[in-house]
Scaffold this active site. Structure first.
Site, short mmCIF file in Angstrom:
data_model
loop_
_atom_site.label_atom_id
_atom_site.label_comp_id
_atom_site.label_asym_id
_atom_site.label_seq_id
_atom_site.Cartn_x
_atom_site.Cartn_y
_atom_site.Cartn_z
N ARG A 172 33.25 13.97 -8.92
CA ARG A 172 34.11 13.49 -10.01
C ARG A 172 33.36 12.70 -11.07
NH1 ARG A 172 37.35 9.75 -5.65
NH2 ARG A 172 35.74 8.21 -5.22
N ARG A 224 35.42 13.92 -4.56
CA ARG A 224 34.12 13.21 -4.49
C ARG A 224 33.02 13.98 -3.74
NH1 ARG A 224 31.91 7.73 -3.75
NH2 ARG A 224 30.69 7.57 -1.85
N SER A 298 28.50 7.17 -11.27
CA SER A 298 29.40 6.29 -12.03
C SER A 298 30.49 5.87 -11.04
CB SER A 298 30.01 7.02 -13.22
OG SER A 298 30.92 8.04 -12.82
N TYR A 299 31.26 4.79 -11.24
CA TYR A 299 31.17 3.92 -12.39
C TYR A 299 30.90 2.49 -11.91
CZ TYR A 299 35.92 2.86 -10.72
OH TYR A 299 36.99 2.51 -9.93
N GLU A 373 24.73 3.21 -11.80
CA GLU A 373 26.18 3.42 -11.87
C GLU A 373 26.53 3.25 -13.34
OE1 GLU A 373 28.32 4.21 -9.46
OE2 GLU A 373 27.19 3.76 -7.64
O1 0X9 Z 1 28.97 4.69 -2.79
C1 0X9 Z 1 28.06 5.29 -3.38
O2 0X9 Z 1 27.50 6.28 -2.91
C2 0X9 Z 1 27.61 4.80 -4.75
N1 0X9 Z 1 28.74 4.39 -5.53
S1 0X9 Z 1 29.82 5.50 -6.09
O3 0X9 Z 1 30.93 4.80 -6.64
N2 0X9 Z 1 29.16 6.33 -7.25
O4 0X9 Z 1 30.17 6.37 -5.02
C3 0X9 Z 1 26.69 3.62 -4.58
C4 0X9 Z 1 25.44 3.87 -3.83
C5 0X9 Z 1 24.50 2.74 -3.97
N3 0X9 Z 1 23.84 2.44 -2.78
C6 0X9 Z 1 22.70 3.03 -2.34
N4 0X9 Z 1 22.14 4.01 -3.00
N5 0X9 Z 1 22.18 2.60 -1.26
ZN ZN Z 2 28.70 8.31 -6.92
#
Ligand code: 0X9
Ligand code: ZN
Length: 407
Positions: A172, A224, A298-299, A373
Site C-alpha cells: 500500500r 500490506r 511510508s508513512y 518512512e
Molecule cells: O513495520 C515496518 O516494517 C516499517 N514500518 S511500516 O509502517 N512501513 O510498515 C518499519 C520498519 C523499521 N524497522 C526496521 N527496519 N527494523
Molecule cells: Zn512499510
C-alpha cells in the site's frame, strides 16, 4: 468437436459461477482513528479494524474503521483522535491513474498501474544503455519478476561498491515506488549527480512486492503483505519486512498468526520475494560489498537504522549512522520544511524481527543500512494525494544525495 465445444461452454459457465468477480473494497465513510491502546484491548481493536496502519505499535495505533464500528471502537479506548474523516474521499484525492508516456518529469504527477511502472524502468534504461541495465532480483509467489535497474558510471559496470535500494516492500506504500524511480531518473538524466554515479554501482528495485502492489490496484487499496497462502489457513500474505532470515525467530517483533498484518511466515526467508532480495544482498556482499542499503517505506517521516530486533543494542557504527542521518534530515528540511525523526529503529519506532536492515547490517555487511518512512505523519497516510508526489520525491532525493555524499 461438438462435444468439446459443449464441454468447454459448460466449463466456462461453471467457472463463471464459482469464481466471484473481483470487487474493489469501497472505503467511503471509513475513518482513520488514532487510538490509545493497551494490551487488554489490542485484540478487540484489531477485530473492529478493517486495517491496522502501523501494526508494530502497541500504545498509539492508527486504524481504518468502517462507519458501523466507529462507536464501538471509541467506547473501547481511553483516548482517540480522528485523523481522516473519510478514507474514500482521500482515495479520490490520490488522483486518477495516469496512462503512460516516455520517462519525463510528468511521471511524478500521478500514480500508475504496475505494467506502466515496468515500462517506465525499461524506457529509462533504453535511453542509457551504456551505463545501465535491467536486472531481475527474483520472482514473486504469483510469478511476477522483481525488476530493478543497475546504474554505473565511468569506472564501468560492476566496478564500485554497491548502493542497494528497495521500494514498495509494503504493497500500500505507493509513494515509495514513485520515490525510488525518481532516484534512478535523477541519477541517469541529471548531470549534476555524475560524481555519485561514478562513485557507486546502484541497484534500485522500485517494487519488490509486485503481487501485493497489483492487489492494491485491483482489490484492496490498503493491502500490506505479499499474496502467499498458508496451508490450512484462509488468511493470505507474509510481511516481507518480517521474513528476512536474521533474528527471525526472536519473539515480539512480528506475528505468528497468518491473519496478522505482520505475519512472519512459517520458516525464516520462506517468502519467494525474500529469497530473491536475500540473494541480491548476499551476492553483492560477496563481490564489491554494500556501502549503503535503503529500504523505502511510508508513512511517518522517519530515518531509522539498526537494530529492529532489540531496543538495547546498537550497531557498531551507530554514531556514524546518526551523523549521516542527521545531515540527511537537515537536507530534507531545507527543501520545504518537512520534519523527520531519526534514530535506531526499535527504540525510535517499534520492535521488528526479520526486518531488512538488520539483515543487511549483520549478514549483508553493509556499511550503512537505513529505513526511510516517507510522508506524511498520518493525515493521508498511505493514500498521499497526487499533488504531494513531486514535493515528496524531491525532498527525499535531497536526503539521499546527502547520504550518498557522506557514505
Ligand atoms: O513495520 C515496518 O516494517 C516499517 N514500518 S511500516 O509502517 N512501513 O510498515 C518499519 C520498519 C523499521 N524497522 C526496521 N527496519 N527494523
Ligand atoms: Zn512499510
Amino acid at each position: 468437436m461438438k462435444s468439446i465445444l459443449v464441454s468447454m461452454l459448460l466449463l466456462s459457465t461453471t467457472f463463471c459461477a464459482v469464481v466471484p468477480s473481483v470487487k474493489k473494497v469501497d472505503y467511503s465513510g471509513f475513518k482513520v482513528i488514532r487510538v490509545a491502546s493497551t494490551d487488554d484491548v489490542k485484540d478487540q481493536i484489531e477485530s473492529l479494524a478493517a486495517h491496522v496502519l502501523n501494526p508494530g505499535k502497541s500504545t498509539e495505533i492508527d486504524v481504518v474503521v468502517s462507519p458501523d464500528n466507529v462507536e464501538a471502537l471509541i467506547a473501547l479506548v481511553a483516548e482517540s483522535k480522528v485523523l481522516n474523516e473519510d478514507v474514500g474521499a482521500a482515495l479520490a484525492e490520490e488522483g486518477e491513474m495516469q496512462t503512460y508516456a516516455v520517462p519525463s518529469e510528468s511521471w511524478f504527477t500521478a500514480y500508475h498501474p504496475y505494467a506502466d511502472h515496468l515500462q517506465f524502468l525499461k524506457d529509462l534504461q533504453a535511453g542509457y544503455t551504456g551505463q545501465s541495465e535491467i536486472v531481475t532480483v527474483g520472482t514473486s509467489i504469483q510469478g511476477r519478476v522483481l525488476t530493478g535497474i543497475h546504474i554505473w558510471g565511468s569506472g564501468g559496470k560492476g566496478s564500485k561498491p554497491a548502493v542497494v535500494i528497495h521500494g514498495n516492500v509494503h504493497a500500500r506504500e505507493w509513494i515509495t515506488s514513485m520515490t525510488t524511480e525518481y532516484f534512478a531518473w535523477q541519477l541517469l538524466t541529471n548531470a549534476t549527480f555524475k560524481s555519485l554515479v561514478d562513485k557507486f554501482d546502484f541497484y534500485i528495485t522500485p517494487i519488490v512486492n509486485p503481487d501485493g502492489f497489483v492487489y492494491t490496484q485491483t482489490t484492496d487499496r490498503l493491502w500490506r503483505k505479499n499474496r502467499q497462502t498458508v496451508s490450512g489457513n484462509t488468511c493470505v500474505g507474509r510481511d516481507i519486512n518480517r521474513n528476512w532470515p536474521y533474528k527471525w525467530e526472536v519473539a515480539g517483533g512480528a506475528s505468528t498468526s497468518p491473519c496478522s498484518e505482520t505475519y512472519k511466515g512459517q520458516v525464516a526467508g520462506d517468502a519467494p520475494e525474500n529469497k530473491g532480495l536475500k540473494a541480491q544482498v548476499d551476492s553483492l556482499k560477496g563481490s564489491r560489498g554494500i556501502s549503503l542499503y535503503l529500504d523505502v517505506h511510508s508513512y511517518g517521516q522517519y530515518i531509522l537504522w539498526p537494530y529492529g530486533y532489540d531496543c538495547n543494542l546498537r550497531a557498531e557504527n551507530d554514531a556514524q549512522h546518526r551523523s549521516i542521518a542527521t545531515r540527511a534530515q537537515s537536507a530534507i528540511r531545507a527543501v520545504s520544511g518537512t520534519a523527520y525523526t531519526i534514530g535506531p529503529s526499535c527504540s525510535t519506532l517499534y520492535a521488528t524481527t526479520g526486518s531488512s536492515t538488520d539483515y543487511t547490517d549483520v549478514q549483508g555487511n553493509a556499511t550503512y543500512s537505513y529505513t526511510y518512512e516517507l510522508r506524511d505523519t498520518g493525515s493521508y497516510g498511505f493514500t498521499l494525494p497526487a499533488n504531494q508526489i513531486k514535493p515528496t520525491v524531491v525532498e527525499t532525493w535531497a536526503g539521499v544525495v546527502s547520504m550518498l555524499k557522506d557514505a
